[in-house]
Write a protein that holds these residues in place. Structure first.
Motif, PDB file in Angstrom:
ATOM      1  N   ILE A  74      -2.391   8.262  -9.526  1.00 20.56           N
ATOM      2  CA  ILE A  74      -3.871   8.556  -9.446  1.00 20.56           C
ATOM      3  C   ILE A  74      -4.312   9.434  -8.080  1.00 20.56           C
ATOM      4  O   ILE A  74      -4.113   8.681  -7.238  1.00 20.56           O
ATOM      5  N   ALA A  75      -4.679  10.520  -8.143  1.00 15.63           N
ATOM      6  CA  ALA A  75      -5.171  11.257  -7.016  1.00 15.63           C
ATOM      7  C   ALA A  75      -6.577  10.994  -6.662  1.00 15.63           C
ATOM      8  O   ALA A  75      -7.456  10.995  -7.294  1.00 15.63           O
ATOM      9  N   GLY A  76      -6.967  10.786  -5.313  1.00 15.14           N
ATOM     10  CA  GLY A  76      -8.231  10.706  -4.912  1.00 15.14           C
ATOM     11  C   GLY A  76      -8.591  12.073  -4.655  1.00 15.14           C
ATOM     12  O   GLY A  76      -8.068  13.004  -4.114  1.00 15.14           O
TER      13      GLY A  76
ATOM     14  N   LEU B 134      -7.770  16.464 -16.787  1.00 15.65           N
ATOM     15  CA  LEU B 134      -6.925  15.152 -16.390  1.00 15.65           C
ATOM     16  C   LEU B 134      -8.065  13.873 -16.605  1.00 15.65           C
ATOM     17  O   LEU B 134      -9.285  14.073 -16.653  1.00 15.65           O
ATOM     18  N   PRO B 135      -7.523  12.682 -16.753  1.00 16.76           N
ATOM     19  CA  PRO B 135      -8.489  11.594 -16.864  1.00 16.76           C
ATOM     20  C   PRO B 135      -8.942  11.305 -15.619  1.00 16.76           C
ATOM     21  O   PRO B 135      -8.188  11.245 -14.533  1.00 16.76           O
ATOM     22  N   ILE B 136     -10.417  10.932 -15.987  1.00 12.14           N
ATOM     23  CA  ILE B 136     -11.178  10.821 -14.356  1.00 12.14           C
ATOM     24  C   ILE B 136     -11.513   9.299 -14.331  1.00 12.14           C
ATOM     25  O   ILE B 136     -11.941   8.494 -15.316  1.00 12.14           O
ATOM     26  N   ILE B 137     -11.227   8.531 -13.133  1.00 14.84           N
ATOM     27  CA  ILE B 137     -11.509   7.018 -12.911  1.00 14.84           C
ATOM     28  C   ILE B 137     -12.931   7.496 -11.920  1.00 14.84           C
ATOM     29  O   ILE B 137     -13.004   7.752 -10.863  1.00 14.84           O
ATOM     30  N   LEU B 138     -14.214   6.852 -12.204  1.00 17.63           N
ATOM     31  CA  LEU B 138     -15.060   6.971 -11.392  1.00 17.63           C
ATOM     32  C   LEU B 138     -14.946   6.001 -10.481  1.00 17.63           C
ATOM     33  O   LEU B 138     -14.187   4.906 -10.566  1.00 17.63           O
TER      34      LEU B 138
ATOM     35  N   LEU C 277     -10.751  20.012  -5.798  1.00 24.59           N
ATOM     36  CA  LEU C 277      -9.852  18.893  -5.569  1.00 24.59           C
ATOM     37  C   LEU C 277      -8.856  18.355  -6.813  1.00 24.59           C
ATOM     38  O   LEU C 277      -7.789  18.218  -7.019  1.00 24.59           O
ATOM     39  N   THR C 278      -9.748  18.253  -7.798  1.00 24.07           N
ATOM     40  CA  THR C 278      -9.437  17.488  -9.193  1.00 24.07           C
ATOM     41  C   THR C 278      -8.560  18.576  -9.820  1.00 24.07           C
ATOM     42  O   THR C 278      -7.291  18.255 -10.404  1.00 24.07           O
ATOM     43  N   LYS C 279      -8.755  19.988  -9.923  1.00 21.41           N
ATOM     44  CA  LYS C 279      -8.016  20.970 -10.411  1.00 21.41           C
ATOM     45  C   LYS C 279      -6.527  21.142  -9.775  1.00 21.41           C
ATOM     46  O   LYS C 279      -5.666  21.189 -10.293  1.00 21.41           O
ATOM     47  N   GLU C 280      -6.551  20.923  -8.500  1.00 21.66           N
ATOM     48  CA  GLU C 280      -5.419  20.927  -7.868  1.00 21.66           C
ATOM     49  C   GLU C 280      -4.509  19.603  -7.948  1.00 21.66           C
ATOM     50  O   GLU C 280      -3.425  19.842  -7.963  1.00 21.66           O
ATOM     51  N   ALA C 281      -5.226  18.537  -8.161  1.00 22.87           N
ATOM     52  CA  ALA C 281      -4.280  17.276  -8.546  1.00 22.87           C
ATOM     53  C   ALA C 281      -3.893  17.712  -9.756  1.00 22.87           C
ATOM     54  O   ALA C 281      -2.616  17.098 -10.300  1.00 22.87           O
ATOM     55  N   GLN C 282      -4.448  17.993 -10.568  1.00 22.30           N
ATOM     56  CA  GLN C 282      -3.797  18.449 -12.099  1.00 22.30           C
ATOM     57  C   GLN C 282      -2.484  19.400 -11.924  1.00 22.30           C
ATOM     58  O   GLN C 282      -1.803  19.146 -12.640  1.00 22.30           O
TER      59      GLN C 282
END
Length: 297
Positions: free
Chosen positions: A80-82, A134-138, A94-99
């Motif tokens: 899981i990427a922060g 990507l699945p998101i964890i709040l 950042l989320t796109k990069e983690a994907q």
């Protein structure tokens, strides 16, 4: 709830980013830590969450740490990427990069410092989710960010397709139970508070994103496993064993104490970056004693 949401449970380590004494990222010890966690039964790894010092890493280092952990894990457990930021645009990037790097999910914290309204929080997380597959964890940790996402806002966000869970680091069990009950299984609740994790799992949470797991991965994994299985006697016994550790690892701002503990365990060097500083002398003996009484050293 997606299939991945069912696999992201149990003991999830919020992994430190090991550094040399000069502050450079220690890639060799990063690999050693990741392998150790897989062997010790850690169920998933958060790369560059709060404990991984994202605020002191460059954007390039941030991506490289995530990439390295994904490559070392090689599909054995979820990574899981922060990707939290107080700018929605930056959090999306950042989320796109983690994907692109191959993360299994992302953990994204409530925007800190600028103190958005509840509507702002809803729009922030909705925008991140809609910009990524990507699945998101709040992640709600008001003591750290200065902003508190109310349960009612989480209930609204639970209807967004790829939001799968929330890390609740309030430490408030009454509120945590109301969150779990109100969500009614739409998304998972994960504890973000080591001291109350076993109890929150007993109330219906699915696991614990943990600081303590950095130094006691097997014990935290066993505690979460017992709690998830409804074996509350065993979970309570393990929880009592690590209770002092859970407490002392927050004697100064995280990750100062846990990085020093790992250094004491000869797992990493003592590197940390300003404005964070090495653990104060007065706390070193108490942490050393807590490690000894838990059987870690």
């Amino acid at each position: 709830m997606t299939q991945l949401a069912h696999t992201i449970q149990g003991s999830i380590v919020a992994l430190v980013t090991p550094m040399h004494k000069d502050g450079k990222v220690d890639w060799k010890n990063l690999k050693k830590l990741v392998e150790w966690h897989v062997q010790q039964g850690t169920n998933a790894i958060v790369a560059v969450g709060t404990t991984g010092e994202p605020s002191t890493l460059t954007m390039e280092e941030h991506a490289q740490v995530i990439k390295e952990i994904i490559q070392i894990v090689d599909g054995r457990i979820p990574v899981i990427a922060g990707t939290g930021a107080n700018s929605t645009h930056e959090a999306i990037e950042l989320t796109k990069e983690a994907q692109e790097l191959g993360a299994d999910a992302v953990l994204t914290v409530t925007p800190y410092y600028n103190k958005p309204t509840q509507e702002g929080l809803y729009q922030h997380f909705k925008a991140i989710a809609e910009a990524s597959k990507l699945p998101i964890i709040l992640y709600n940790v008001p003591s750290r960010t200065g902003v508190d996402m109310k349960n009612e806002t989480v209930f609204r966000l639970a209807d967004v397709a790829n939001i799968i869970a929330i890390k609740d680091a309030t430490g408030d069990l009454t509120r945590g139970k109301a969150l779990i009950d109100g969500l009614n299984g739409k998304i998972s609740v994960l504890s973000g508070d080591d001291g109350t994790a076993a109890e929150l799992i007993g109330l219906g949470a699915k696991g614990n994103i943990s600081v303590t797991a950095n130094v006691a991965p097997q014990l935290m994994s066993q505690m979460c496993e017992a709690a998830l299985a409804g074996n509350h006697t065993v979970a309570s016994q393990i929880n009592q064993k690590i209770a002092n550790l859970n407490n002392i690892l927050f004697c100064e701002s995280n990750p100062i104490p846990v990085k020093w503990a790992l250094h004491e365990m000869e797992m990493i060097e003592e590197g940390i970056r300003l404005p964070l500083t090495p653990l104060a002398e007065e706390f070193r003996t108490p942490i050393r004693e807590a490690l000894k009484e838990t059987g870690i050293i």
